[in-house]
Write a protein that holds these residues in place. Structure first.
Motif, PDB file in Angstrom:
ATOM      1  N   ALA A 299       0.835  -1.207   0.000  1.00 45.77           N
ATOM      2  CA  ALA A 299       0.000   0.000   0.000  1.00 45.77           C
ATOM      3  C   ALA A 299       0.868   1.254   0.000  1.00 45.77           C
ATOM      4  O   ALA A 299       0.563   2.226  -0.703  1.00 45.77           O
ATOM      5  CB  ALA A 299      -0.930  -0.009   1.204  1.00 45.77           C
ATOM      6  N   GLU A 300       1.933   1.236   0.781  1.00 45.04           N
ATOM      7  CA  GLU A 300       2.804   2.412   0.852  1.00 45.04           C
ATOM      8  C   GLU A 300       3.507   2.679  -0.484  1.00 45.04           C
ATOM      9  O   GLU A 300       3.741   3.840  -0.841  1.00 45.04           O
ATOM     10  CB  GLU A 300       3.855   2.230   1.949  1.00 45.04           C
ATOM     11  CG  GLU A 300       3.294   2.364   3.355  1.00 45.04           C
ATOM     12  CD  GLU A 300       4.348   2.201   4.425  1.00 45.04           C
ATOM     13  OE1 GLU A 300       4.159   2.734   5.532  1.00 45.04           O
ATOM     14  OE2 GLU A 300       5.374   1.526   4.165  1.00 45.04           O
ATOM     15  N   SER A 301       3.807   1.629  -1.221  1.00 45.53           N
ATOM     16  CA  SER A 301       4.563   1.823  -2.461  1.00 45.53           C
ATOM     17  C   SER A 301       3.678   2.054  -3.680  1.00 45.53           C
ATOM     18  O   SER A 301       4.068   2.765  -4.608  1.00 45.53           O
ATOM     19  CB  SER A 301       5.476   0.613  -2.716  1.00 45.53           C
ATOM     20  OG  SER A 301       4.701  -0.563  -2.927  1.00 45.53           O
ATOM     21  N   ASP A 302       2.467   1.460  -3.670  1.00 43.22           N
ATOM     22  CA  ASP A 302       1.666   1.471  -4.898  1.00 43.22           C
ATOM     23  C   ASP A 302       0.256   2.047  -4.771  1.00 43.22           C
ATOM     24  O   ASP A 302      -0.445   2.165  -5.775  1.00 43.22           O
ATOM     25  CB  ASP A 302       1.536   0.037  -5.434  1.00 43.22           C
ATOM     26  CG  ASP A 302       2.888  -0.587  -5.765  1.00 43.22           C
ATOM     27  OD1 ASP A 302       3.811   0.163  -6.130  1.00 43.22           O
ATOM     28  OD2 ASP A 302       3.009  -1.824  -5.634  1.00 43.22           O
ATOM     29  N   PHE A 303      -0.188   2.370  -3.540  1.00 43.67           N
ATOM     30  CA  PHE A 303      -1.572   2.810  -3.352  1.00 43.67           C
ATOM     31  C   PHE A 303      -1.636   4.045  -2.464  1.00 43.67           C
ATOM     32  O   PHE A 303      -0.673   4.400  -1.786  1.00 43.67           O
ATOM     33  CB  PHE A 303      -2.410   1.678  -2.744  1.00 43.67           C
ATOM     34  CG  PHE A 303      -2.573   0.493  -3.653  1.00 43.67           C
ATOM     35  CD1 PHE A 303      -3.658   0.412  -4.508  1.00 43.67           C
ATOM     36  CD2 PHE A 303      -1.626  -0.527  -3.666  1.00 43.67           C
ATOM     37  CE1 PHE A 303      -3.804  -0.678  -5.363  1.00 43.67           C
ATOM     38  CE2 PHE A 303      -1.765  -1.613  -4.518  1.00 43.67           C
ATOM     39  CZ  PHE A 303      -2.854  -1.688  -5.369  1.00 43.67           C
ATOM     40  N   LYS A 304      -2.805   4.679  -2.455  1.00 44.51           N
ATOM     41  CA  LYS A 304      -3.014   5.852  -1.608  1.00 44.51           C
ATOM     42  C   LYS A 304      -3.384   5.474  -0.177  1.00 44.51           C
ATOM     43  O   LYS A 304      -3.116   6.224   0.760  1.00 44.51           O
ATOM     44  CB  LYS A 304      -4.155   6.715  -2.178  1.00 44.51           C
ATOM     45  CG  LYS A 304      -3.816   7.501  -3.425  1.00 44.51           C
ATOM     46  CD  LYS A 304      -5.014   8.365  -3.811  1.00 44.51           C
ATOM     47  CE  LYS A 304      -4.693   9.275  -4.977  1.00 44.51           C
ATOM     48  NZ  LYS A 304      -5.852  10.150  -5.313  1.00 44.51           N
ATOM     49  N   ALA A 305      -4.050   4.341  -0.025  1.00 40.96           N
ATOM     50  CA  ALA A 305      -4.594   3.983   1.284  1.00 40.96           C
ATOM     51  C   ALA A 305      -4.893   2.484   1.304  1.00 40.96           C
ATOM     52  O   ALA A 305      -4.796   1.793   0.286  1.00 40.96           O
ATOM     53  CB  ALA A 305      -5.876   4.774   1.568  1.00 40.96           C
ATOM     54  N   MET A 306      -5.281   2.011   2.489  1.00 41.28           N
ATOM     55  CA  MET A 306      -5.578   0.589   2.642  1.00 41.28           C
ATOM     56  C   MET A 306      -6.811   0.422   3.521  1.00 41.28           C
ATOM     57  O   MET A 306      -7.018   1.162   4.485  1.00 41.28           O
ATOM     58  CB  MET A 306      -4.371  -0.123   3.272  1.00 41.28           C
ATOM     59  CG  MET A 306      -4.591  -1.591   3.616  1.00 41.28           C
ATOM     60  SD  MET A 306      -3.028  -2.342   4.140  1.00 41.28           S
ATOM     61  CE  MET A 306      -3.627  -3.579   5.301  1.00 41.28           C
ATOM     62  N   VAL A 307      -7.663  -0.547   3.164  1.00 46.50           N
ATOM     63  CA  VAL A 307      -8.854  -0.885   3.931  1.00 46.50           C
ATOM     64  C   VAL A 307      -8.784  -2.352   4.312  1.00 46.50           C
ATOM     65  O   VAL A 307      -8.458  -3.206   3.473  1.00 46.50           O
ATOM     66  CB  VAL A 307     -10.142  -0.620   3.113  1.00 46.50           C
ATOM     67  CG1 VAL A 307     -11.364  -1.239   3.792  1.00 46.50           C
ATOM     68  CG2 VAL A 307     -10.356   0.873   2.918  1.00 46.50           C
ATOM     69  N   ILE A 308      -9.077  -2.652   5.594  1.00 48.86           N
ATOM     70  CA  ILE A 308      -9.178  -4.047   6.031  1.00 48.86           C
ATOM     71  C   ILE A 308     -10.665  -4.392   6.084  1.00 48.86           C
ATOM     72  O   ILE A 308     -11.409  -3.844   6.896  1.00 48.86           O
ATOM     73  CB  ILE A 308      -8.521  -4.254   7.409  1.00 48.86           C
ATOM     74  CG1 ILE A 308      -7.056  -3.829   7.374  1.00 48.86           C
ATOM     75  CG2 ILE A 308      -8.628  -5.717   7.835  1.00 48.86           C
ATOM     76  CD1 ILE A 308      -6.385  -3.835   8.750  1.00 48.86           C
ATOM     77  N   TRP A 309     -11.084  -5.259   5.188  1.00 45.03           N
ATOM     78  CA  TRP A 309     -12.506  -5.635   5.063  1.00 45.03           C
ATOM     79  C   TRP A 309     -12.559  -7.068   4.579  1.00 45.03           C
ATOM     80  O   TRP A 309     -11.953  -7.407   3.562  1.00 45.03           O
ATOM     81  CB  TRP A 309     -13.212  -4.714   4.067  1.00 45.03           C
ATOM     82  CG  TRP A 309     -14.657  -5.040   3.812  1.00 45.03           C
ATOM     83  CD1 TRP A 309     -15.730  -4.698   4.576  1.00 45.03           C
ATOM     84  CD2 TRP A 309     -15.196  -5.754   2.690  1.00 45.03           C
ATOM     85  NE1 TRP A 309     -16.906  -5.157   4.005  1.00 45.03           N
ATOM     86  CE2 TRP A 309     -16.606  -5.810   2.848  1.00 45.03           C
ATOM     87  CE3 TRP A 309     -14.624  -6.365   1.561  1.00 45.03           C
ATOM     88  CZ2 TRP A 309     -17.441  -6.439   1.920  1.00 45.03           C
ATOM     89  CZ3 TRP A 309     -15.457  -6.992   0.643  1.00 45.03           C
ATOM     90  CH2 TRP A 309     -16.849  -7.024   0.829  1.00 45.03           C
ATOM     91  N   SER A 310     -13.262  -7.897   5.309  1.00 43.44           N
ATOM     92  CA  SER A 310     -13.262  -9.327   4.973  1.00 43.44           C
ATOM     93  C   SER A 310     -14.626  -9.830   4.533  1.00 43.44           C
ATOM     94  O   SER A 310     -14.946 -11.012   4.714  1.00 43.44           O
ATOM     95  CB  SER A 310     -12.747 -10.135   6.172  1.00 43.44           C
ATOM     96  OG  SER A 310     -11.434  -9.735   6.510  1.00 43.44           O
ATOM     97  N   GLY A 311     -15.439  -8.946   3.985  1.00 44.19           N
ATOM     98  CA  GLY A 311     -16.714  -9.380   3.429  1.00 44.19           C
ATOM     99  C   GLY A 311     -17.719  -9.721   4.501  1.00 44.19           C
ATOM    100  O   GLY A 311     -18.281  -8.841   5.160  1.00 44.19           O
TER     101      GLY A 311
END
Length: 800
Positions: free
Chosen positions: A523-535
């Motif tokens: 996430a730090e290298s390729d994305f703006k943010a991260m979400v933890i969601w398991s459906g």
């Protein structure tokens, strides 16, 4: 066109339903006025005031935190009618009497605002007939709105239009009920008891009749018709007790009064069962009177016997062979039940056959599509599958032939044949009523897709029915970045990385820990943010105990300490990540799941989320940073005070951890400190991911930066001494065991920072080391082993 907004709601009627609808409006921060008749003595609004006070006592609680009941404004029809002019939505929820409702409509009509919507919460009265009492100017803004009891917890809301209801009004109300109230909306035709109660009560009557036919007792029937059948765990007779036998009798009477053999071929089966009538005569109305089909005496559960009119022992279970049958694939299952020799198997086939038969015959008249029926039964009666879903899964034409054969043989409840569309045309060709194109509408003679209101764009992965293959599956949707047996990381937009735990109950195993750390790196290298969601719920039940114990057996306390340190490092990695990490919480976030959420940068939680540190239940202390979080938050909160005593700010967090307190809603979890004021509570579970992604992206776009690691003061040895004194009193008073006292003392030593002076500055690593020391000490304790084994074997905490 201006956007429809509900800034204030009036609920007319402070009875059970009206008060609880008002409570749920407060849960979602909608201002509400609760009206009732003027009291004959004392304050004029005393009836409404008493209903509001009673909300605080009800279990399960209709309100997130009890004191929020005071946010409901009490009112009466004599003094406060002008208040209606400031309401955008008026929900009438008085007793199920047509004459009373019509009289009330005449009274309120002059005070209804020009744009306000008016809706009647009724379980089966004609909405069209009710609308006739309203002026022509209000009729286009009037419809039925049927909440299921209890309104906070039951997902289903039926909306019912009249010939004069403006279509836009229904769209506006559906949007509000879906997104703001968090409900699943089904649009029903204006027929007696609408959809869910029409199908559900007919099913309950069929079950009672077939139970009598096959000579089965209430307890056995409930065992067969509960979870084993994919329905609510309360089964049939227990469900009737919970609903209230008087309520059930009223719904049955609605069918009796408004239908006939000409309009419903099943009409002959709508007679009030003799056992139900006897219980009504005895005023044994179910749970509300502590006696109905069942009665609890001490720890014993008794069941009513009609012949003797006495209560006799209950608790008998069904034959195991039928439990095994019910686990078979749907097609094989139904054939086995139909051909069963035993009464219990033939009973099960009979009630399933009756449900297919009834739903097929009445679909065209009560609903737009088969989807409405199946969703209504899922959301209103707690069924895993609606009747059409099960029928379709088992093989559409095969089941149809079996049902028709029983009809022809005189085994069914009526000789009315299945509709022709069942055997011929698009449904037969498609193998069922639910397809990628939509669900079957007999009236339109085609498969009709879901409504495409803008509110449904917020549901990225809506709850779907069997056969709706065009709807996306979150387990395979988007672009996969990496995937193991334990964790999938993926993205929908290329900007926000989503991490989804795949383990059973989303438990945090070493593989999950490794995967989440790698996810933060990506996430730090390729994305703006991260979400933890398991459906699916739960968010996470915490550390994987079954994976941890073998490590202890092989490597002892050192191995456990190493695992705990890895867990702690993972939590800190998320807290100090250079992109915002958002936890999207649905269901349980317990133990390590709670720690995972509090170490995220922000939390977006579904209203029905249950968050807490529960390690005491297995003889342990929170060991993945939970106690460190409590100490840090206490220090941060104390900075708002002019006093220097940390203990008052520490008490709530210590008590929650030491007593394994779990927030019984996201609102209560905020009160316990597991959610912050900056966190977001979402009413609809299927909007959770949409909101979490938007929140994560917004945080990143706003220039979010990780907090800087800093030291903070702790309460020290004097805080520990104060807490110890309280624990001794609790032990001596018999409120906690000696082992409970021991665990709580260890918790106190960690959250207070150990043997240091009050106000000593420490960092997170220092407190986490104390956590690990306490955790590894307890993991070797024999009483802890008793608690862990008890939890693994029974799922319930052992108090020793």
């Amino acid at each position: 066109m201006s956007r429809f907004q509900v800034k204030k709601v009036a609920v007319l009627g402070a009875g059970v339903m009206g008060a609880q609808i008002a409570a749920h409006l407060v849960n979602v921060k909608v201002p509400v006025i609760l009206f009732d008749l003027p009291a004959k003595e004392g304050p004029k609004s005393a009836i409404a005031e008493k209903a509001i006070a009673n909300l605080k006592k009800l279990k399960p609680s209709p309100i997130g935190v009890a004191e929020d009941a005071d946010l409901i404004q009490p009112a009466n029809y004599e003094e406060h009618m002008k208040l209606l002019k400031g309401c955008d939505l008026i929900i009438e929820a008085i007793a199920e009497r047509m004459d009373w409702k019509l009289d009330l409509y005449h009274k309120i009509a002059p005070f209804v605002a020009k744009t306000a919507l008016v809706a009647s919460n009724t379980s089966g009265l004609s909405i069209t007939k009710l609308s006739e009492a309203l002026p022509d100017a209000i009729k286009p803004r009037f419809c039925g709105i049927h909440f299921f009891n209890p309104p906070r917890y039951m997902q289903l809301v039926e909306l019912i239009n009249t010939p004069t209801t403006n279509a836009e009004v229904l769209d506006q109300l559906e949007t509000f009920v879906t997104s703001t109230l968090g409900k699943g909306v089904v649009r029903a035709h204006d027929t007696p008891n609408f959809i869910a109660n029409r199908i559900g009560i007919a099913g309950m009557l069929s079950t009672m009749k077939q139970a009598e036919n096959f000579g089965l007792s209430f307890d056995v029937v409930d065992d067969l018709t509960g979870k084993k059948l994919g329905r609510a765990s309360s089964g049939t007779f227990r469900t009737a007790d919970v609903v209230g036998l008087d309520t059930m009798a009223h719904v049955i009477k609605t069918l009796q009064d408004n239908l006939s053999l000409e309009t419903d071929p099943f009409y002959g089966n709508f007679g009030t069962p003799a056992v139900l009538q006897k219980l009504l005569d005895l005023k044994n109305l179910g749970q509300k009177t502590k006696a109905g089909f069942f009665k609890k005496v001490g720890r014993d559960i008794l069941q009513f016997e009609l012949d003797s009119e006495e209560y006799i022992p209950a608790g008998q279970k069904s034959d195991e062979v039928y439990g095994r049958m019910l686990k078979k694939p749907a097609g094989e299952r139904l054939k086995l039940l139909r051909n069963a020799e035993g009464a219990q198997g033939r009973f099960l086939w009979a009630i399933l056959r009756d449900s297919f038969h009834y739903a097929a015959i009445h679909l065209e008249h009560i609903a737009d599509t088969a989807r409405d029926v199946d969703q209504a039964m899922r959301w209103g009666f707690g069924m895993k599958q609606g009747p059409f879903e099960l029928w379709q899964e088992a093989g559409w034409l095969d089941v149809a032939k079996m049902v028709q054969e029983d009809i022809d043989a005189g085994k069914a409840l009526t000789k009315a044949p299945l509709p022709q569309w069942v055997f011929e045309g698009p449904v037969a060709e498609a193998g069922g009523v639910h397809t990628a194109q939509g669900s079957w509408s007999p009236a339109q003679k085609k498969f009709v897709p879901r409504r495409e209101l803008p509110v449904y764009q917020r549901q990225i992965f809506p709850e779907k029915l069997l056969g709706e293959d065009s709807l996306p599956d979150w387990k395979t949707a988007g672009t996969t970045i990496s995937e193991t047996k334990a964790l999938r990381t993926w993205t929908l937009d290329g900007e926000v990385l989503i991490a989804s735990i795949k383990n059973k109950m989303h438990a945090i195993s070493p593989e999950v820990m490794e995967g989440l750390v790698e996810a933060v790196d990506v996430a730090e290298s390729d994305f703006k943010a991260m979400v933890i969601w398991s459906g699916d719920a739960p968010f996470s039940v915490g550390a994987d105990l079954e994976a941890t114990m073998p490590a202890f057996v092989v490597g002892g306390a050192e191995a456990i300490e190493s695992i705990e340190q890895e867990l702690q490092n993972m939590m800190l990695r998320m807290r100090y990540a250079q992109v915002p990490v958002v936890a999207a919480i649905h269901g349980m976030a317990l133990g390590g799941g709670c720690e995972l959420s509090v170490y995220s940068a922000r939390r977006v939680a579904h209203m029905e989320s249950y968050i807490g540190l529960v390690e005491v239940g297995v003889g342990l202390v929170p060991g993945a940073g939970g106690l460190t979080y409590i100490a840090r938050r206490a220090a941060e909160n104390a900075t708002t005070s002019t006093g220097k005593d940390l203990l008052p700010f520490l008490t709530e967090g210590f008590t929650a951890a030491a007593m394994a307190k779990v927030g019984t809603s996201a609102i209560e979890s905020r009160k316990l400190g597991y959610l912050l004021d900056s966190d977001i509570i979402v009413a609809h579970k299927d909007e959770l991911l949409h909101v979490a992604i938007n929140e994560a992206r917004s945080m990143a776009n706003a220039g979010w930066r990780a907090p800087l690691a800093r030291t903070f003061p702790v309460a020290g040895r004097s805080g520990i001494a104060t807490i110890r004194g309280s624990l001794v009193n609790m032990r001596d008073g018999g409120f906690i065991s000696e082992f409970d006292q021991h665990i709580a003392t260890l918790i106190a030593e960690v959250v207070c920072g150990g043997d240091v002076d009050t106000g000593t500055l420490v960092d997170e690593q220092y407190l986490m080391k104390l956590e690990r020391k306490a955790f590894t000490h307890l993991i070797a304790h024999p009483k802890t082993h008793e608690r862990i084994l008890g939890m693994l074997n029974t799922g319930k905490p052992v108090r020793n």
